[in-house]
Write a protein that holds these residues in place. Structure first.
Motif, PDB file in Angstrom:
ATOM      1  N   LYS A  53     -60.470  -1.775  45.217  1.00 20.07           N
ATOM      2  CA  LYS A  53     -60.530  -2.788  44.162  1.00 20.07           C
ATOM      3  C   LYS A  53     -60.611  -2.113  42.785  1.00 20.07           C
ATOM      4  N   ARG A  54     -61.290  -0.963  42.731  1.00 17.33           N
ATOM      5  CA  ARG A  54     -61.238  -0.108  41.543  1.00 17.33           C
ATOM      6  C   ARG A  54     -60.536   1.176  41.949  1.00 17.33           C
ATOM      7  N   LYS A  55     -59.494   1.533  41.213  1.00 19.39           N
ATOM      8  CA  LYS A  55     -58.681   2.680  41.623  1.00 19.39           C
ATOM      9  C   LYS A  55     -58.994   3.898  40.771  1.00 19.39           C
ATOM     10  N   PRO A 111     -66.244 -11.276  21.843  1.00 21.47           N
ATOM     11  CA  PRO A 111     -67.694 -11.507  21.879  1.00 21.47           C
ATOM     12  C   PRO A 111     -68.464 -10.213  21.582  1.00 21.47           C
ATOM     13  N   ALA A 112     -69.703 -10.366  21.167  1.00 24.28           N
ATOM     14  CA  ALA A 112     -70.543  -9.184  20.925  1.00 24.28           C
ATOM     15  C   ALA A 112     -70.822  -8.480  22.249  1.00 24.28           C
ATOM     16  N   CYS A 113     -70.643  -7.166  22.261  1.00 27.39           N
ATOM     17  CA  CYS A 113     -70.940  -6.377  23.454  1.00 27.39           C
ATOM     18  C   CYS A 113     -72.425  -6.501  23.785  1.00 27.39           C
ATOM     19  N   GLY A 115     -74.359  -8.865  23.687  1.00 25.84           N
ATOM     20  CA  GLY A 115     -74.728 -10.067  24.427  1.00 25.84           C
ATOM     21  C   GLY A 115     -74.827  -9.830  25.920  1.00 25.84           C
ATOM     22  N   CYS A 116     -74.009  -8.934  26.446  1.00 27.39           N
ATOM     23  CA  CYS A 116     -74.050  -8.629  27.883  1.00 27.39           C
ATOM     24  C   CYS A 116     -74.646  -7.245  28.169  1.00 27.39           C
ATOM     25  N   HIS A 117     -74.446  -6.309  27.232  1.00 25.13           N
ATOM     26  CA  HIS A 117     -74.908  -4.931  27.503  1.00 25.13           C
ATOM     27  C   HIS A 117     -76.221  -4.639  26.787  1.00 25.13           C
ATOM     28  N   TYR A 128     -74.888  -6.206  34.545  1.00 28.01           N
ATOM     29  CA  TYR A 128     -74.283  -5.657  33.326  1.00 28.01           C
ATOM     30  C   TYR A 128     -74.703  -4.211  33.129  1.00 28.01           C
ATOM     31  N   PRO A 129     -73.750  -3.278  33.236  1.00 25.82           N
ATOM     32  CA  PRO A 129     -74.115  -1.861  33.242  1.00 25.82           C
ATOM     33  C   PRO A 129     -74.699  -1.367  31.921  1.00 25.82           C
ATOM     34  N   ARG A 130     -75.535  -0.337  32.038  1.00 24.67           N
ATOM     35  CA  ARG A 130     -75.982   0.418  30.868  1.00 24.67           C
ATOM     36  C   ARG A 130     -74.772   1.099  30.262  1.00 24.67           C
ATOM     37  N   TYR A 138     -65.213   8.746  28.114  1.00 25.53           N
ATOM     38  CA  TYR A 138     -65.196   7.911  29.326  1.00 25.53           C
ATOM     39  C   TYR A 138     -65.097   6.430  28.957  1.00 25.53           C
ATOM     40  N   ILE A 139     -65.835   5.998  27.940  1.00 22.06           N
ATOM     41  CA  ILE A 139     -65.789   4.591  27.505  1.00 22.06           C
ATOM     42  C   ILE A 139     -64.380   4.226  27.039  1.00 22.06           C
ATOM     43  N   VAL A 140     -63.764   5.116  26.274  1.00 24.26           N
ATOM     44  CA  VAL A 140     -62.388   4.863  25.804  1.00 24.26           C
ATOM     45  C   VAL A 140     -61.462   4.684  27.011  1.00 24.26           C
ATOM     46  N   THR A 141     -61.589   5.580  28.001  1.00 29.65           N
ATOM     47  CA  THR A 141     -60.735   5.468  29.204  1.00 29.65           C
ATOM     48  C   THR A 141     -60.927   4.117  29.878  1.00 29.65           C
ATOM     49  N   GLN A 142     -62.178   3.673  30.001  1.00 30.20           N
ATOM     50  CA  GLN A 142     -62.434   2.406  30.705  1.00 30.20           C
ATOM     51  C   GLN A 142     -61.908   1.213  29.918  1.00 30.20           C
ATOM     52  N   LEU A 143     -62.169   1.182  28.601  1.00 31.10           N
ATOM     53  CA  LEU A 143     -61.708   0.036  27.808  1.00 31.10           C
ATOM     54  C   LEU A 143     -60.178  -0.027  27.813  1.00 31.10           C
ATOM     55  N   THR A 144     -59.550   1.131  27.742  1.00 30.86           N
ATOM     56  CA  THR A 144     -58.087   1.168  27.786  1.00 30.86           C
ATOM     57  C   THR A 144     -57.581   0.693  29.148  1.00 30.86           C
ATOM     58  N   ALA A 145     -58.287   1.089  30.207  1.00 31.24           N
ATOM     59  CA  ALA A 145     -57.884   0.671  31.560  1.00 31.24           C
ATOM     60  C   ALA A 145     -58.110  -0.834  31.765  1.00 31.24           C
ATOM     61  N   PHE A 146     -59.200  -1.370  31.202  1.00 32.03           N
ATOM     62  CA  PHE A 146     -59.418  -2.830  31.286  1.00 32.03           C
ATOM     63  C   PHE A 146     -58.273  -3.545  30.576  1.00 32.03           C
ATOM     64  N   ARG A 147     -57.879  -3.008  29.430  1.00 34.11           N
ATOM     65  CA  ARG A 147     -56.849  -3.652  28.611  1.00 34.11           C
ATOM     66  C   ARG A 147     -55.470  -3.559  29.265  1.00 34.11           C
ATOM     67  N   LEU A 152     -59.280  -3.285  37.351  1.00 31.92           N
ATOM     68  CA  LEU A 152     -59.230  -4.743  37.533  1.00 31.92           C
ATOM     69  C   LEU A 152     -60.487  -5.313  38.187  1.00 31.92           C
ATOM     70  N   ASN A 153     -61.529  -4.464  38.337  1.00 33.41           N
ATOM     71  CA  ASN A 153     -62.699  -4.953  39.081  1.00 33.41           C
ATOM     72  C   ASN A 153     -63.747  -5.611  38.193  1.00 33.41           C
ATOM     73  N   ALA A 154     -63.406  -5.876  36.940  1.00 34.33           N
ATOM     74  CA  ALA A 154     -64.369  -6.476  36.024  1.00 34.33           C
ATOM     75  C   ALA A 154     -63.698  -7.530  35.160  1.00 34.33           C
ATOM     76  N   PRO A 155     -63.480  -8.730  35.727  1.00 39.23           N
ATOM     77  CA  PRO A 155     -62.763  -9.771  34.986  1.00 39.23           C
ATOM     78  C   PRO A 155     -63.394 -10.093  33.629  1.00 39.23           C
ATOM     79  N   LYS A 163     -58.277  -7.711  23.480  1.00 40.05           N
ATOM     80  CA  LYS A 163     -58.203  -8.039  22.043  1.00 40.05           C
ATOM     81  C   LYS A 163     -58.549  -6.872  21.143  1.00 40.05           C
ATOM     82  N   LEU A 164     -58.812  -5.702  21.718  1.00 42.39           N
ATOM     83  CA  LEU A 164     -59.193  -4.553  20.888  1.00 42.39           C
ATOM     84  C   LEU A 164     -58.016  -3.592  20.722  1.00 42.39           C
ATOM     85  N   ASN A 165     -57.821  -3.092  19.500  1.00 47.56           N
ATOM     86  CA  ASN A 165     -56.794  -2.062  19.316  1.00 47.56           C
ATOM     87  C   ASN A 165     -57.406  -0.671  19.527  1.00 47.56           C
TER      88      ASN A 165
HETATM   89  C1  HEM Z   1     -68.449  -3.080  32.042  1.00 48.03           C
HETATM   90  C2  HEM Z   1     -67.801  -2.076  27.309  1.00 48.03           C
HETATM   91  C3  HEM Z   1     -68.492  -6.740  26.216  1.00 48.03           C
HETATM   92  C4  HEM Z   1     -69.617  -7.648  30.846  1.00 48.03           C
HETATM   93  C5  HEM Z   1     -68.164  -2.420  30.864  1.00 48.03           C
HETATM   94  C6  HEM Z   1     -67.760  -1.037  30.758  1.00 48.03           C
HETATM   95  C7  HEM Z   1     -67.583  -0.761  29.448  1.00 48.03           C
HETATM   96  C8  HEM Z   1     -67.868  -1.968  28.699  1.00 48.03           C
HETATM   97  C9  HEM Z   1     -67.170   0.568  28.835  1.00 48.03           C
HETATM   98  C10 HEM Z   1     -67.606  -0.064  31.931  1.00 48.03           C
HETATM   99  C11 HEM Z   1     -68.899   0.668  32.136  1.00 48.03           C
HETATM  100  C12 HEM Z   1     -68.792   1.818  33.088  1.00 48.03           C
HETATM  101  O1  HEM Z   1     -67.718   2.070  33.642  1.00 48.03           O
HETATM  102  O2  HEM Z   1     -69.807   2.505  33.279  1.00 48.03           O
HETATM  103  C13 HEM Z   1     -67.936  -3.251  26.602  1.00 48.03           C
HETATM  104  C14 HEM Z   1     -67.699  -3.380  25.179  1.00 48.03           C
HETATM  105  C15 HEM Z   1     -67.847  -4.695  24.869  1.00 48.03           C
HETATM  106  C16 HEM Z   1     -68.230  -5.387  26.098  1.00 48.03           C
HETATM  107  C17 HEM Z   1     -67.341  -2.231  24.250  1.00 48.03           C
HETATM  108  C18 HEM Z   1     -67.625  -5.382  23.543  1.00 48.03           C
HETATM  109  C19 HEM Z   1     -66.476  -5.148  22.823  1.00 48.03           C
HETATM  110  C20 HEM Z   1     -68.905  -7.382  27.350  1.00 48.03           C
HETATM  111  C21 HEM Z   1     -69.257  -8.785  27.435  1.00 48.03           C
HETATM  112  C22 HEM Z   1     -69.580  -9.029  28.754  1.00 48.03           C
HETATM  113  C23 HEM Z   1     -69.417  -7.796  29.491  1.00 48.03           C
HETATM  114  C24 HEM Z   1     -69.304  -9.745  26.260  1.00 48.03           C
HETATM  115  C25 HEM Z   1     -70.056 -10.326  29.397  1.00 48.03           C
HETATM  116  C26 HEM Z   1     -69.357 -11.481  29.206  1.00 48.03           C
HETATM  117  C27 HEM Z   1     -69.386  -6.501  31.573  1.00 48.03           C
HETATM  118  C28 HEM Z   1     -69.555  -6.391  33.012  1.00 48.03           C
HETATM  119  C29 HEM Z   1     -69.224  -5.075  33.351  1.00 48.03           C
HETATM  120  C30 HEM Z   1     -68.858  -4.404  32.121  1.00 48.03           C
HETATM  121  C31 HEM Z   1     -70.005  -7.497  33.966  1.00 48.03           C
HETATM  122  C32 HEM Z   1     -69.303  -4.446  34.747  1.00 48.03           C
HETATM  123  C33 HEM Z   1     -68.041  -4.602  35.526  1.00 48.03           C
HETATM  124  C34 HEM Z   1     -68.160  -4.144  36.948  1.00 48.03           C
HETATM  125  O3  HEM Z   1     -69.044  -4.600  37.660  1.00 48.03           O
HETATM  126  O4  HEM Z   1     -67.341  -3.325  37.353  1.00 48.03           O
HETATM  127  N1  HEM Z   1     -68.211  -2.970  29.587  1.00 48.03           N
HETATM  128  N2  HEM Z   1     -68.268  -4.479  27.120  1.00 48.03           N
HETATM  129  N3  HEM Z   1     -69.024  -6.821  28.600  1.00 48.03           N
HETATM  130  N4  HEM Z   1     -68.977  -5.287  31.068  1.00 48.03           N
HETATM  131 FE1  HEM Z   1     -68.612  -4.889  29.102  1.00 48.03          FE
END
Ligand code: HEM
Ligand code: HEM
Length: 179
Positions: A53-55, A111-113, A115-117, A128-130, A138-147, A152-155, A163-165
């Protein structure tokens, strides 16, 4: 048991510690720090590397050798370590990164990061991960991969990252590294 599983290499499998360090604070920027990460989140990632599910070319074979109990032992072992936080390197983008992290981007419905992180980057157990202290690369790689659909394991994250450039991704990642 988590200690042995994390630190011991076998003839066929490299130890987790060889890439993520014995205390979970990987020194290589492409390899995520695992220290102080929520165990439930680590467990979910390992399970999803195993099922596909995560590759990831490196982590899929690693996880395929672990039973569910092994994954639990490892997750609770390394999650109990203390993370060593880093620092933001790019002075020119700190303000932009902080703004996105704390307030999102209103006119594009990002949305504000925080709010969840959480405002200090500690995440919210268990879902919600630390992020605080994580390597910016690593963060850049993940955000780029999400985009781009590579992860695909984190809808929840797909819509945010879409929405981020590149500049915004780099800025917020650099800010997070110093949290
Ligand atoms: C995971 C960044 C906003 C929910 C992650 C990861 C990153 C990230 C880098 C991967 C962490 C890792 O691989 O260790 C950000 C940034 C945000 C943002 C920069 C703002 C621009 C949000 C918001 C939510 C959210 C608003 C909630 C609605 C999650 C969840 C995961 C996650 C649930 C874990 C996915 C999983 O289980 O695989 N985020 N995030 N994030 N984020 Fe965000
Ligand atoms: C990612 C655990 C071995 C390199 C991850 C993640 C976990 C993990 C939980 C996801 C972290 C997150 O989402 O924040 C483990 C365990 C191992 C192991 C338990 C031993 C069984 C290794 C080895 C290497 C490695 C030996 C290097 C050869 C990586 C890389 C990533 C990663 C590069 C990021 C993948 C990506 O960009 O999506 N690992 N790891 N890991 N690990 Fe490991």
């Amino acid at each position: 048991k988590g200690d042995t599983l994390f630190n011991a290499s076998t003839p066929t499998i490299q130890s987790c510690a060889s890439c993520h360090n014995a205390d979970g604070n990987s020194s290589i920027p492409a390899n995520p720090k695992l220290a102080q990460q929520h165990p439930e989140y680590i467990l979910k990632q390992l399970q999803e590397f195993k099922t596909g599910k995560r590759k990831n070319a490196v982590m899929t074979p690693m996880a395929s050798h672990l039973s569910d109990q092994d994954m639990r032992d490892i997750a609770w072992f390394v999650g109990a370590k203390k993370v060593k936080t880093g620092f933001s390197k790019d002075k020119d983008t700190i303000a932009m990164g902080e703004k996105i992290y704390r307030g999102g981007i209103a006119d594009r419905q990002v949305p504000a990061c925080a709010g969840c992180h959480s405002p200090n980057g500690a995440g919210i157990p268990a879902q919600y991960p630390r992020l605080g202290g994580q390597h910016a690369d690593y963060i850049v790689t993940q955000l780029t991969a999400f985009r781009d659909g590579g992860r695909l394991n984190a809808p929840q994250m797909t819509g945010v990252a879409a929405k981020l450039n590149d500049r915004e991704i780099k800025a917020v990642a650099d800010y997070i590294a110093g949290l």
